[in-house]
Motif scaffolding. Structure first.
Motif, short mmCIF file in Angstrom:
data_model
loop_
_atom_site.label_atom_id
_atom_site.label_comp_id
_atom_site.label_asym_id
_atom_site.label_seq_id
_atom_site.Cartn_x
_atom_site.Cartn_y
_atom_site.Cartn_z
N UNK A 73 0.69 -1.27 0.02
CA UNK A 73 0.07 0.16 0.02
C UNK A 73 0.93 1.18 0.05
N UNK A 74 1.88 1.25 0.84
CA UNK A 74 2.95 2.25 0.97
C UNK A 74 3.68 2.86 -0.63
N UNK A 75 3.72 1.64 -1.39
CA UNK A 75 4.35 1.92 -2.79
C UNK A 75 3.08 2.62 -3.63
N UNK A 390 -0.57 -8.30 -5.71
CA UNK A 390 -0.39 -8.76 -7.17
C UNK A 390 -0.10 -7.13 -7.96
N UNK A 391 -1.14 -6.42 -7.72
CA UNK A 391 -1.15 -5.11 -8.53
C UNK A 391 0.41 -4.44 -8.23
N UNK A 392 0.74 -4.34 -6.99
CA UNK A 392 2.07 -3.70 -6.90
C UNK A 392 3.30 -3.90 -7.72
N UNK A 396 4.91 -2.21 -11.46
CA UNK A 396 6.67 -1.81 -11.42
C UNK A 396 6.52 -1.26 -12.96
N UNK A 397 5.80 -1.93 -13.93
CA UNK A 397 5.97 -1.42 -15.45
C UNK A 397 5.43 0.09 -15.68
#
Length: 472
Positions: A73-75, A390-392, A396-397
């Motif tokens: 969540x923080x990212x 999974x979303x984080x 990343x892309x």
């Protein structure tokens, strides 16, 4: 005439933007106040009933899993500091309108279900504290009135809601610290049996591992709340710096308090008595300090503590609805912000109506409705946490121009697998929780279809949900 148009646009923007009121300290109190509350006050005995004196262990495991997901969540919140939270991250990662709506509805339902369950505890505390001897109808009326009061606070603006949270969080912490102090006092008097703290006492039909995971599924309800804070991103000052420090600090504070409270509870009260009590912490302080008139005070402490949980959950739910409506995942009318108070009043009224319906359902359910709905809240959020982890990795892309927090890659992998396991029946989760969750998600599917037709009627065949890269 030409000069007035830009002014109108500026006024319109001001009327639809949220006010950045939350300072780091208020954000910390928001997180701590949201995590503490209904779970620890109501479910400590039920956790102990699953694992015996080692009730502290499920809270530690729940804390670790919550912290792993908090890093994800923080990212995401520092990368996309907007109000929609998990639903926004899902939409950016997968771009599937149905999945986005379902995640949004799941998070909203978990918040409102938690608030509705809390309203029942508030009503019970009012009844006990004032010795009213209310019947079921009276309890229902108090619970509904309580939700209406929360709506009025919410309508006055986040400043009033968060400042109210400061007061309630202080009371909430006082109630839990009182339990810990009573434990210390009882220990000095030789009235505490700490040998029970390391004793596993599991149900006959479960081995130790299954009992621990079942208890963790319950204890996780006490740890949820940190994820609500991301829905306040548009109302937080400097979210890039504030969120990492305050979220991890808030989780650490609450995790420590839970462990100390659970150790105190099992050391002072036999497991069978603790598990059978509807007000386990009241039972603890009565046993540890019998000469103190705590039975006259503690119902009011519980009342305010649980009220705090409900307040923050209703704040979260309305902001989530606002954020999704702003991105056209929900009807745009739900994103309307009042020009005077600058609060999403349509979303507030919408979530209040749903809460009142859920409260009516809770009061018509069985006596263990609080445990069932608490477990269902954890079930729904664990499903969302699986998707967020999974979303984080998927996102990343998606490179952004601003600096943001980056979590180590291993953490979302471990957090996602752990969350997924606790969602499945393998964790020992009771079947009725899946029934309630299925009912809620079924309602979500119906609402998604209605939203799809409304948006299609408004925008025709054109795409009415922005592409993930275009979301503002």
């Amino acid at each position: 005439m030409s000069d007035s148009k830009p002014e109108a646009t500026t006024d319109e923007q001001k009327a639809t933007e949220l006010r950045r009121f939350l300072t780091p300290k208020l954000l910390l109190l928001f997180i701590v106040g949201d995590i503490l509350g209904t779970g620890v006050y109501a479910l400590t005995g039920d956790v102990a009933a699953e694992v015996g004196g080692a009730a502290w262990l499920p809270f530690i495991i729940a804390f670790v899993i919550a912290t792993l997901t908090a890093f994800s969540y923080l990212e995401l919140v520092t990368k996309y500091p907007q109000a929609a939270g998990a639903a926004l991250y899902t939409h950016k990662a997968f771009g599937i309108h149905f999945l986005t709506f379902l995640v949004a509805f799941t998070v909203m339902s978990s918040g409102i279900t938690s608030a509705s369950t809390a309203s029942r505890l508030v009503a019970r505390s009012v009844d006990q504290g004032f010795d009213l001897s209310l019947n079921n109808t009276g309890i229902l009326f108090v619970a509904l009135a309580f939700i209406v009061v929360l709506a009025l606070i919410n309508l006055r603006g986040v400043a009033h809601g968060v400042l109210t949270n400061v007061v309630l969080t202080t009371i909430e912490l006082t109630g839990l610290l009182l339990v810990i102090l009573v434990g210390i006092w009882a220990m000095t008097q030789g009235d505490a049996d700490f040998s029970r703290v390391v004793a596993f006492d599991t149900p006959e039909d479960k081995n130790v591992f299954l009992a621990v995971t079942t208890a963790t599924s319950l204890a996780f309800f006490a740890m949820v709340g940190f994820e609500d804070a991301v829905n306040m991103a548009e109302e937080t000052k400097d979210p890039l710096r504030s969120f990492p420090r305050m979220m991890l600090t808030g989780l650490s504070i609450t995790g420590l308090i839970y462990v100390l409270v659970s150790i105190t509870a099992v050391a002072l009260v036999p497991i069978g008595e603790l598990g059978a009590s509807e007000t386990p912490l009241l039972t603890v302080v009565e046993r540890g300090a019998p000469d103190v008139p705590i039975d006259e005070i503690y119902p009011f402490i519980t009342m305010f503590a649980v009220a705090n949980t409900a307040l923050i959950n209703m704040l979260m739910a309305s902001r989530l609805i606002y954020g999704m409506a702003k991105q056209r995942v929900l009807p745009p009318a739900l994103a309307h912000v009042g020009a005077h108070r600058q609060t999403p009043w349509v979303a507030i009224l919408f979530t209040t109506v749903i809460a009142c319906g859920l409260i009516t359902y809770v009061f018509s359910a069985s006596d263990d409705a609080i445990v069932t709905l608490g477990g269902t809240t954890a079930l729904l959020l664990l499903g969302v946490f699986t998707i967020v982890n999974i979303a984080v990795l998927v996102l990343r892309r998606d490179h952004v121009d601003t600096n943001h927090f980056v979590t180590p890659t291993a953490l979302p992998i471990i957090g996602g697998l752990a969350s997924l396991y606790l969602v499945t029946p393998l964790s020992g989760r009771p079947g009725e929780q899946y029934e309630v969750a299925g009912l809620l998600l079924g309602i979500g599917v119906v609402l998604w279809a209605i939203t799809w037709f409304v948006n299609r009627a408004a925008y025709g065949a054109k795409t009415y949900v922005k592409d993930p890269g275009e979301l503002e």
